[in-house]
Design an enzyme around this catalytic site. Structure first.
Site, PDB file in Angstrom:
ATOM      1  N   SER A 263      -9.881  -0.401   7.012  1.00 53.94           N
ATOM      2  CA  SER A 263      -9.317  -0.329   5.660  1.00 53.94           C
ATOM      3  C   SER A 263      -8.573  -1.556   5.158  1.00 53.94           C
ATOM      4  O   SER A 263      -8.177  -1.589   3.993  1.00 53.94           O
ATOM      5  CB  SER A 263      -8.402   0.876   5.532  1.00 53.94           C
ATOM      6  OG  SER A 263      -9.168   2.038   5.416  1.00 53.94           O
TER       7      SER A 263
ATOM      8  N   LYS B 120       0.858  -1.197   0.000  1.00 55.05           N
ATOM      9  CA  LYS B 120       0.000   0.000   0.000  1.00 55.05           C
ATOM     10  C   LYS B 120       0.888   1.239   0.000  1.00 55.05           C
ATOM     11  O   LYS B 120       1.927   1.269   0.677  1.00 55.05           O
ATOM     12  CB  LYS B 120      -0.904  -0.014   1.238  1.00 55.05           C
ATOM     13  CG  LYS B 120      -1.953   1.093   1.263  1.00 55.05           C
ATOM     14  CD  LYS B 120      -2.852   0.956   2.497  1.00 55.05           C
ATOM     15  CE  LYS B 120      -3.937   2.017   2.541  1.00 55.05           C
ATOM     16  NZ  LYS B 120      -4.800   1.880   3.745  1.00 55.05           N
TER      17      LYS B 120
ATOM     18  N   SER C 117      -9.702   1.821   2.708  1.00 52.63           N
ATOM     19  CA  SER C 117      -8.813   2.539   1.823  1.00 52.63           C
ATOM     20  C   SER C 117      -7.756   1.671   1.140  1.00 52.63           C
ATOM     21  O   SER C 117      -7.148   2.128   0.166  1.00 52.63           O
ATOM     22  CB  SER C 117      -8.109   3.655   2.600  1.00 52.63           C
ATOM     23  OG  SER C 117      -7.302   3.119   3.616  1.00 52.63           O
TER      24      SER C 117
HETATM   25  N1  GLN Z   1     -13.428   4.381   6.160  1.00 54.52           N
HETATM   26  C1  GLN Z   1     -12.409   4.716   7.101  1.00 54.52           C
HETATM   27  C2  GLN Z   1     -12.067   6.188   6.978  1.00 54.52           C
HETATM   28  O1  GLN Z   1     -12.362   6.731   5.968  1.00 54.52           O
HETATM   29  C3  GLN Z   1     -11.216   3.859   6.816  1.00 54.52           C
HETATM   30  C4  GLN Z   1      -9.938   4.405   7.291  1.00 54.52           C
HETATM   31  C5  GLN Z   1      -8.810   3.418   7.343  1.00 54.52           C
HETATM   32  O2  GLN Z   1      -8.956   2.356   7.918  1.00 54.52           O
HETATM   33  N2  GLN Z   1      -7.665   3.839   6.836  1.00 54.52           N
HETATM   34  O3  GLN Z   1     -11.525   6.784   7.856  1.00 54.52           O
END
Ligand code: GLN
Length: 446
Positions: free
Chosen positions: A151, A52, A127
């Protein structure tokens, strides 16, 4: 051969899926050649990996899917990268994500939209959408993601692969671009539970460069995959099968529970009474932390700098206005507001208190049960464009993943059937540092 296959598959499918932001083809092929003919001592020897793009990789562009870091070449490796290098995995490239890991669809990337390999009109989740899509598309056996509020688990569920968020403190975040430091964890996305356990084994452990890592023995997770779950006690929170959860998700979990019962486990309904406040508490806390963490992107020290600023204030304002995307700005503004004097007690402190209650709910359940099970997400993957312009709806759908981050617990998503051609995920949550049990149940089910 495996590295060759990854690049072949990238050529076949990544034009459509668009999981990768940067490829490291020459280095990867050279490393593969170097390893060829050697005998590896560990199971990940020579295995292609995708990373990532918020995990820094020495000499390999790391963008966080942001214009702010479009040309950022790190001069050091994240600890997890050093650990993968020691295990002789081969990094194929960097994977798309929501900008600075803020989002649930990977549509917040400044560069491209990644598509779900099961249906190109659907999002891969986020994400870590690039990581999940690359594994699901058969490009890579494993990728690293990060999970601050779902995420890793949510995109794993949407793409029909296995994703684990480790216990807070299990894996070093040194060299991982900080979003919300009290929540962020790195974890593996794979096709099988065994592969997942192998990767976690490799990246976990105490790190002198990250004081939040814990000096806990890293057990041999693979040895724990016995298939035996006889007598195991499973808790199923009624809030995880209730309001806001689709019939398909609910039914897939009930079917999975039947399988687990068939293997000798028992389950009972329990309650996580404060989980309904988790989403509000999380977005307040994570945005507050993000507003502080992202202050470092000022046009001077890292990344994008506006051309021809009039003065220092103009440099800060323009670099940040031009470098950050909409969602990131929204969170910085929300977080700055919540932390400003006069509002702290009403928002940040309240959210912290709610966080403590959520953690206690879990502790009460784990006094009597071995694992908690529910759906990973309330629905299958959204259509592209469906939720991204409606952040509140998008946030609300994180209700099943976020409580785990607030409590710092380990949680996995494993594939659990399909609805209308799109995968669903089963979430298994364990006690602090009991990834072994989470993996064991996931493996027995899979
Ligand atoms: N949906 C969560 C957010 O937008 C996911 C964030 C994450 O785990 N990086 O904050």
């Amino acid at each position: 051969d495996l590295v060759d296959q990854s690049f072949k598959r990238i050529n076949e499918v990544d034009g459509k899926v668009k999981a990768f932001l940067t490829l490291d083809e020459e280095n990867a092929r050279n490393k593969a050649k170097e390893l060829d003919g050697q005998v590896g001592e560990n199971a990940l020897f020579g295995i292609p990996a995708g990373i990532k793009d918020n995990i820094v990789t020495k000499g390999l562009r790391t963008t966080c899917a942001s214009k702010m870091l479009e040309n950022f070449d790190p001069i050091y490796n994240a600890t997890v990268m050093d650990k993968l290098d020691n295990a002789n995995t081969v990094t194929v490239g960097k994977l798309n994500m929501d900008e600075f890991a803020m989002g649930s669809t990977t549509e917040n990337s400044a560069f491209q939209i990644t598509r779900n390999p099961w249906n190109l009109d659907a999002v891969p989740g986020g994400s870590s959408g690039g990581s999940a899509a690359a594994v699901a598309a058969g490009i890579l056996p494993f990728a690293l993601g990060t999970d601050t509020g779902g995420s890793i688990r949510q995109p794993a569920a949407f793409c029909g692969v296995v994703g684990l968020k480790p216990t807070y403190g299990r894996v070093s975040r040194y060299g991982v671009v900080a979003f919300a430091s009290s929540l962020d964890q790195v974890g593996p996305i794979t096709r099988t539970v065994e592969d997942n356990a192998l990767v976690l084994q490799t990246i976990a452990g105490l790190d002198p460069n990250d004081s939040t890592t814990v000096n806990q023995e890293v057990p041999n997770f693979v040895d724990g995959l016995t298939g035996d779950i006889k007598g195991l006690k499973i808790a199923v929170p009624k809030e995880y099968l209730g309001e806001g959860v689709s019939e398909a998700s609910r039914q897939s979990v009930l079917d999975a529970l039947k399988v687990l019962e068939g293997l000798g486990a028992t389950w009972e309904e329990v309650s996580l009474p404060h989980s309904k406040y988790a989403v509000a508490s999380y977005y307040l806390l994570s945005s507050s932390e993000a507003s502080a963490n992202l202050a470092r992107f000022d046009g001077v020290r890292y990344g994008y700098s506006t051309p021809n600023p009039k003065n220092l204030m103009d440099l800060y304002l323009k670099s940040r206005s031009e470098g950050f995307g909409e969602e990131v700005k929204l969170r910085i503004i929300l977080g700055t507001y919540a932390l400003s004097s006069g509002f702290y007690d009403a928002y940040y402190k309240k959210a912290q208190q709610v966080r403590t209650l959520i953690r206690q709910d879990f502790e009460d359940i784990f006094a009597k049960y071995d694992v908690i099970i529910g759906p990973t997400t309330p629905t299958s993957a959204y259509k592209i464009g469906e939720v991204v312009h409606d952040p509140v709806t998008m946030y609300a759908r994180d209700l099943l993943t976020i409580p785990v981050n607030l409590a710092g617990l380990p949680g996995i998503s494993v594939p659990c059937g399909f609805t209308e051609g799109l995968p669903l995920g089963l979430q298994i949550i364990g006690k602090h540092f009991d990834e072994q049990m989470v993996y064991r149940v996931a493996h027995a089910y899979e």
